[in-house]
Design a protein around this motif. Structure first.
Motif, PDB file in Angstrom:
ATOM      1  N   SER A   2      -3.330  16.937   6.014  1.00 31.32           N
ATOM      2  CA  SER A   2      -3.073  15.526   5.808  1.00 31.32           C
ATOM      3  C   SER A   2      -4.399  14.799   5.696  1.00 31.32           C
ATOM      4  O   SER A   2      -5.399  15.220   6.299  1.00 31.32           O
ATOM      5  N   ALA A   3      -4.410  13.702   4.948  1.00 31.74           N
ATOM      6  CA  ALA A   3      -5.624  12.888   4.862  1.00 31.74           C
ATOM      7  C   ALA A   3      -5.900  12.159   6.168  1.00 31.74           C
ATOM      8  O   ALA A   3      -7.028  11.704   6.402  1.00 31.74           O
ATOM      9  N   LEU A   4      -4.879  12.042   7.037  1.00 31.80           N
ATOM     10  CA  LEU A   4      -5.048  11.422   8.355  1.00 31.80           C
ATOM     11  C   LEU A   4      -4.534  12.371   9.436  1.00 31.80           C
ATOM     12  O   LEU A   4      -3.513  12.114  10.083  1.00 31.80           O
ATOM     13  N   LEU A  12       5.820  19.466   0.848  1.00 31.00           N
ATOM     14  CA  LEU A  12       5.159  18.171   0.848  1.00 31.00           C
ATOM     15  C   LEU A  12       6.093  17.162   1.490  1.00 31.00           C
ATOM     16  O   LEU A  12       7.262  17.061   1.104  1.00 31.00           O
ATOM     17  N   CYS A  13       5.595  16.391   2.474  1.00 29.09           N
ATOM     18  CA  CYS A  13       6.468  15.496   3.234  1.00 29.09           C
ATOM     19  C   CYS A  13       5.818  14.136   3.447  1.00 29.09           C
ATOM     20  O   CYS A  13       4.627  14.052   3.753  1.00 29.09           O
ATOM     21  N   THR A  14       6.605  13.070   3.331  1.00 27.30           N
ATOM     22  CA  THR A  14       6.188  11.807   3.905  1.00 27.30           C
ATOM     23  C   THR A  14       6.347  11.914   5.417  1.00 27.30           C
ATOM     24  O   THR A  14       6.994  12.834   5.921  1.00 27.30           O
ATOM     25  N   ASP A  15       5.736  10.978   6.142  1.00 27.30           N
ATOM     26  CA  ASP A  15       5.732  11.131   7.605  1.00 27.30           C
ATOM     27  C   ASP A  15       7.132  11.076   8.197  1.00 27.30           C
ATOM     28  O   ASP A  15       7.398  11.675   9.246  1.00 27.30           O
ATOM     29  N   GLY A  16       8.068  10.385   7.522  1.00 21.74           N
ATOM     30  CA  GLY A  16       9.426  10.326   8.033  1.00 21.74           C
ATOM     31  C   GLY A  16      10.124  11.667   8.043  1.00 21.74           C
ATOM     32  O   GLY A  16      10.939  11.945   8.935  1.00 21.74           O
ATOM     33  N   PHE A  17       9.823  12.539   7.064  1.00 25.28           N
ATOM     34  CA  PHE A  17      10.407  13.884   7.037  1.00 25.28           C
ATOM     35  C   PHE A  17       9.574  14.853   7.866  1.00 25.28           C
ATOM     36  O   PHE A  17      10.125  15.721   8.549  1.00 25.28           O
ATOM     37  N   LEU A  30      -4.163  10.591   0.352  1.00 30.41           N
ATOM     38  CA  LEU A  30      -4.583   9.377   1.040  1.00 30.41           C
ATOM     39  C   LEU A  30      -3.447   9.007   1.991  1.00 30.41           C
ATOM     40  O   LEU A  30      -2.274   9.135   1.636  1.00 30.41           O
ATOM     41  N   GLY A  31      -3.783   8.562   3.196  1.00 29.40           N
ATOM     42  CA  GLY A  31      -2.732   8.169   4.125  1.00 29.40           C
ATOM     43  C   GLY A  31      -2.179   9.332   4.920  1.00 29.40           C
ATOM     44  O   GLY A  31      -2.818  10.386   5.053  1.00 29.40           O
ATOM     45  N   ASP A  32      -0.942   9.167   5.451  1.00 26.58           N
ATOM     46  CA  ASP A  32      -0.447  10.105   6.461  1.00 26.58           C
ATOM     47  C   ASP A  32       0.696  10.993   5.987  1.00 26.58           C
ATOM     48  O   ASP A  32       1.476  11.490   6.809  1.00 26.58           O
ATOM     49  N   CYS A  33       0.839  11.238   4.685  1.00 28.60           N
ATOM     50  CA  CYS A  33       1.755  12.280   4.231  1.00 28.60           C
ATOM     51  C   CYS A  33       1.146  13.646   4.562  1.00 28.60           C
ATOM     52  O   CYS A  33      -0.041  13.748   4.861  1.00 28.60           O
ATOM     53  N   THR A  34       1.956  14.710   4.499  1.00 29.46           N
ATOM     54  CA  THR A  34       1.504  16.027   4.954  1.00 29.46           C
ATOM     55  C   THR A  34       1.938  17.122   4.004  1.00 29.46           C
ATOM     56  O   THR A  34       3.043  17.088   3.462  1.00 29.46           O
ATOM     57  N   LEU A  35       1.058  18.101   3.818  1.00 29.96           N
ATOM     58  CA  LEU A  35       1.379  19.352   3.145  1.00 29.96           C
ATOM     59  C   LEU A  35       1.430  20.458   4.189  1.00 29.96           C
ATOM     60  O   LEU A  35       0.463  20.675   4.925  1.00 29.96           O
ATOM     61  N   ILE A  51       0.860  -1.181   0.000  1.00 32.06           N
ATOM     62  CA  ILE A  51       0.000   0.000   0.000  1.00 32.06           C
ATOM     63  C   ILE A  51       0.898   1.234   0.000  1.00 32.06           C
ATOM     64  O   ILE A  51       2.093   1.145   0.238  1.00 32.06           O
ATOM     65  N   ALA A  52       0.290   2.392  -0.251  1.00 34.20           N
ATOM     66  CA  ALA A  52       1.066   3.639  -0.221  1.00 34.20           C
ATOM     67  C   ALA A  52       0.135   4.811   0.039  1.00 34.20           C
ATOM     68  O   ALA A  52      -0.983   4.866  -0.479  1.00 34.20           O
ATOM     69  N   GLY A  53       0.610   5.754   0.827  1.00 32.16           N
ATOM     70  CA  GLY A  53      -0.083   7.024   1.000  1.00 32.16           C
ATOM     71  C   GLY A  53       0.555   8.067   0.098  1.00 32.16           C
ATOM     72  O   GLY A  53       1.664   7.896  -0.402  1.00 32.16           O
ATOM     73  N   PHE A  54      -0.158   9.170  -0.112  1.00 30.48           N
ATOM     74  CA  PHE A  54       0.418  10.267  -0.890  1.00 30.48           C
ATOM     75  C   PHE A  54      -0.235  11.579  -0.496  1.00 30.48           C
ATOM     76  O   PHE A  54      -1.335  11.613   0.074  1.00 30.48           O
TER      77      PHE A  54
END
Length: 315
Positions: free
Chosen positions: A162-164, A243-248, A144-149, A126-129
């Motif tokens: 974030s979508a979450l 724009l960041c994935t949750d790790g960043f 979708l998922g837990d990435c963040t703007l 699966i993947a979020g974006f």
């Protein structure tokens, strides 16, 4: 630390400032760091003239891999979604249709690669974006998922979307409890070494992309397109965003190093590589055992895109 999630606003009125030919999306910087040198990076990033996005993949919880090379179905899915987005995103094409098409094609590829093997939901990648996109007379974020703007508009107002929303808080508290029970991040058992933990994770993952589940993602379920989280953004230009994935995003959402507005300013002033070094220094030197900043792994894949949207001079 909680961040204010973006609240839906009224649809924007058509204006000269938001006419598509008048807008310029500029990529100022980008970075993608693997969480471990021994594992593939399961994040991706990309952009076109109309959009920019980050993707955060998660490999299935099965004993083997279905599609992906180099021991990661998630890396395959993130790359597949990146290519599909860049090919399919064009003026007039709805983002929900693009997500549906991406997942439908991924589903066919996964089914072909499985060669008749039983594929429970928890064994599928699966993947979020999260995405920023110029669409006709407005600017929109989709996810979708837990990435963040993180976004600062032309009036200096900063928001996080974030979508979450709130997921980082939930994960931090869950990690805190596990770390306290195990006596430190270095003592956390691997999933494959803890049958009870693996069973719980599989049970939770099995609820993703189901009508009663908490999370919808890119992957093998076309119906996820019906749960795309979208919001129009203000027309106060120029706007600068990250724009960041949750790790960043952890630099702001978990480690408390930056407030959202400071995060964007630091990215623009210092560059993403400097922030990436700060991130890894926290995880590997300042807090390697997760006592100060609870998390489920020493370091996660960390990806970010810094961008600006502006109108040409004189408009």
């Amino acid at each position: 630390m909680r961040h204010r999630a973006w609240k839906p606003v009224k649809p924007l009125q058509q204006s000269r400032a938001l006419s598509p030919p008048m807008l310029t999306l500029s990529i100022l910087d980008s970075l993608s760091l693997p969480g471990s040198e021994s594992r593939p990076n399961e994040d991706q990033l990309g952009w076109t003239a109309q959009c920019a996005f980050v993707i955060d993949g998660a490999t299935g919880l099965g004993p083997d891999f279905v599609v992906g090379r180099h021991d990661s179905d998630a890396a395959w899915l993130a790359t597949f979604a990146k290519v599909h987005f860049e090919e399919m995103i064009m003026p007039g094409r709805a983002m929900a249709d693009i997500v549906r098409s991406t997942n439908a094609l991924a589903r066919r590829i996964v089914a072909f690669a499985a060669k008749g093997r039983d594929m429970p939901a928890w064994n599928l990648p699966i993947a979020g974006f999260q995405m920023i996109r110029i669409e006709e007379n407005r600017i929109v974020t989709h996810g979708l998922g837990d990435c963040t703007l993180f976004l600062t508009d032309g009036d200096g107002v900063t928001v996080a979307h974030s979508a979450l929303p709130g997921n980082a808080d939930l994960e931090r508290e869950a990690a805190r409890a596990v770390i306290e029970r195990c006596g430190g991040l270095s003592n956390l058992p691997r999933l494959i070494d803890d049958p009870a933990l693996l069973a719980r994770e599989r049970s939770l993952r099995g609820t993703f992309n189901t009508p009663s589940g908490p999370v919808w993602t890119l992957g093998s379920v076309p119906q996820a397109a019906d749960h795309l989280v979208s919001a129009p953004l203000p027309d106060r230009l120029p706007m600068t965003g990250l724009l960041c994935t949750d790790g960043f995003a952890a630099l702001a959402s978990n480690y408390g190093i930056f407030e959202p507005d400071e995060f964007i300013r630091a990215a623009k002033r210092d560059g993403l590589s400097v922030l990436g070094s700060r991130l890894r220094n926290i995880e590997r030197r300042e807090d390697p055992d997760g006592r100060l900043h609870p998390r489920m792994k020493p370091s996660d894949d960390a990806t970010a895109v810094l961008f600006e949207i502006s109108a040409p001079l004189g408009t």
